[in-house]
Design an enzyme around this catalytic site. Structure first.
Site, PDB file in Angstrom:
ATOM      1  N   GLY A 140      31.749   3.036  69.250  1.00 21.79           N
ATOM      2  CA  GLY A 140      31.148   3.368  67.962  1.00 21.79           C
ATOM      3  C   GLY A 140      30.071   2.378  67.548  1.00 21.79           C
ATOM      4  N   TYR A 195      38.684  10.317  53.814  1.00 19.72           N
ATOM      5  CA  TYR A 195      38.368   9.024  54.432  1.00 19.72           C
ATOM      6  C   TYR A 195      38.911   7.889  53.558  1.00 19.72           C
ATOM      7  CZ  TYR A 195      35.360   5.231  56.237  1.00 19.72           C
ATOM      8  OH  TYR A 195      34.870   4.057  56.764  1.00 19.72           O
ATOM      9  N   LYS A 203      41.979   5.182  54.189  1.00 23.67           N
ATOM     10  CA  LYS A 203      41.787   3.724  54.164  1.00 23.67           C
ATOM     11  C   LYS A 203      42.784   3.049  53.220  1.00 23.67           C
ATOM     12  CE  LYS A 203      38.496   3.277  57.219  1.00 23.67           C
ATOM     13  NZ  LYS A 203      38.856   2.775  58.562  1.00 23.67           N
TER      14      LYS A 203
HETATM   15  N1  SER Z   1      29.841   3.808  56.022  1.00 25.24           N
HETATM   16  C1  SER Z   1      30.960   4.573  55.573  1.00 25.24           C
HETATM   17  C2  SER Z   1      30.590   5.967  55.296  1.00 25.24           C
HETATM   18  O1  SER Z   1      29.499   6.171  54.840  1.00 25.24           O
HETATM   19  C3  SER Z   1      31.554   3.988  54.319  1.00 25.24           C
HETATM   20  O2  SER Z   1      32.323   2.893  54.662  1.00 25.24           O
HETATM   21  O3  SER Z   1      31.375   6.830  55.473  1.00 25.24           O
END
Ligand code: SER
Length: 321
Positions: free
Chosen positions: A11, A141, A145
């Site tokens: 990644g 997301y 987290k």
């Molecule tokens: N960079 C990530 C996103 O935009 C946020 O932590 O999903």
């Protein structure tokens, strides 16, 4: 000698972090894993195997096979990809972490897994957001987290698992492109500014978010990974560098490329950006493991343009020169 296994090693962050770890700990001692099948190019860089974090035995099997001490668990879907496929985000981000932390417990590993500013939500205070505050994210997301942070802390307090996590802001880099994130615009804009001199942004001009340049992200991650456990009072840390909006970064790029133009066509990612802090307080990281970023916004922009112009073989005339 420390031996390290990394998931998500292909990644945006993994690629650069694994290269740094291999320099520090020896190529043979840092095992990369991701969804791609092994090939000569990948294996040349160091040990690599295909690993799907949603396979419930895969992480533990690899940990045992390579006899590692540290697990850097980077595999994750980002915010926009998560909204497009919440079920997959739950499998990769939530189940994947459960298998990782369970392996850390079973094999007595130090485990570092990134969290994100996306762990905060619309009811979080948005300015200078502290480590501990209201956390009610409205994306899968963000939910994943928060779960990772709490489960990691639980494994730490219940079984003494050495869990560590940083809440990254948007990460800007000149290497592998980020995929499926809301802050991806802050990388795309550089490519388009150099190639087309125009960029259509999917966020509004004033959508301010915390951001960080990759060299600082790598420095901070390594610092926390190597920190003496005795100095860590917390397990999860905000890390901050600078904040900007699309309008502000466009203006900064225009210093170097005066005829660059930005237009705006906000989509669903604007809602995500609006739910996150505009700036983060990182006093705990500074106090507990000496975190301190090096790059300012203008230093980052200058370096990005220079690196990408070389990579794309594009000449550009800097307006500041
Ligand atoms: N960079 C990530 C996103 O935009 C946020 O932590 O999903």
């Amino acid at each position: 000698m420390t031996r390290i296994l990394m998931t998500g090693s292909l990644g945006q962050i993994g690629t650069e972090l694994i290269a740094l770890l291999r320099t520090k700990y020896g190529k043979e001692n840092v095992i990369g894993t991701d969804l791609e099948s092994p090939n000569e190019e990948l294996e040349d860089l160091g040990p690599y195997q295909r690993l799907d974090v949603t396979d419930h035995t895969a992480i533990a099997t690899a940990v045992e096979l390579y006899n590692v001490d540290w697990l850097v668990h980077n595999a994750s879907l980002l915010s926009a990809s998560g909204e497009r496929n919440p079920r997959l985000a739950m499998d990769v981000n939530i189940r994947g972490f459960e298998y990782a932390i369970e392996a850390a417990k079973e094999y007595n590993l130090r485990i570092l897994t990134p969290s994100s500013m996306a762990a905060f939500g619309p009811s979080t205070p948005r300015l200078n957001t502290p480590d501990v505050t209201i956390m009610r994210p409205n994306t899968i997301y963000g939910v994943s987290k928060v779960y990772i942070e709490l489960l990691g802390e639980y494994y730490h307090s219940k079984w003494g698992v050495d869990f560590r996590s940083l809440r990254y802001p948007g990460i800007i880099s000149s290497g592998i492109m980020p995929e499926g994130g809301t802050t991806d615009y802050a990388v795309d804009i550089f490519y388009e500014a150099l190639k087309q001199k125009t960029y259509e942004c999917f966020l509004k001009p004033d959508a301010t978010l915390p951001m960080m340049y990759m060299p600082d992200c790598l420095k901070g991650t390594l610092q926390l990974l190597e920190a003496d456990n005795a100095n860590l009072i917390s397990r999860v840390f905000n890390v901050a560098a600078f904040s900007f909006s699309p309008g502000e970064i466009a203006a900064e790029i225009q210093i170097h490329i005066p005829d660059f133009e930005i237009t705006y066509n906000p989509d669903f990612r604007q809602i995500l950006a609006e739910s996150w802090p505009q700036s983060l307080s990182d006093t705990n990281a500074r106090a507990q493991w000496n975190w301190m970023p090096d790059y300012t916004l203008s230093m980052m922009v200058e370096d990005m343009l220079e690196k990408l112009a070389a990579k794309l073989e594009i000449e550009y005339l800097s307006g500041s020169e």
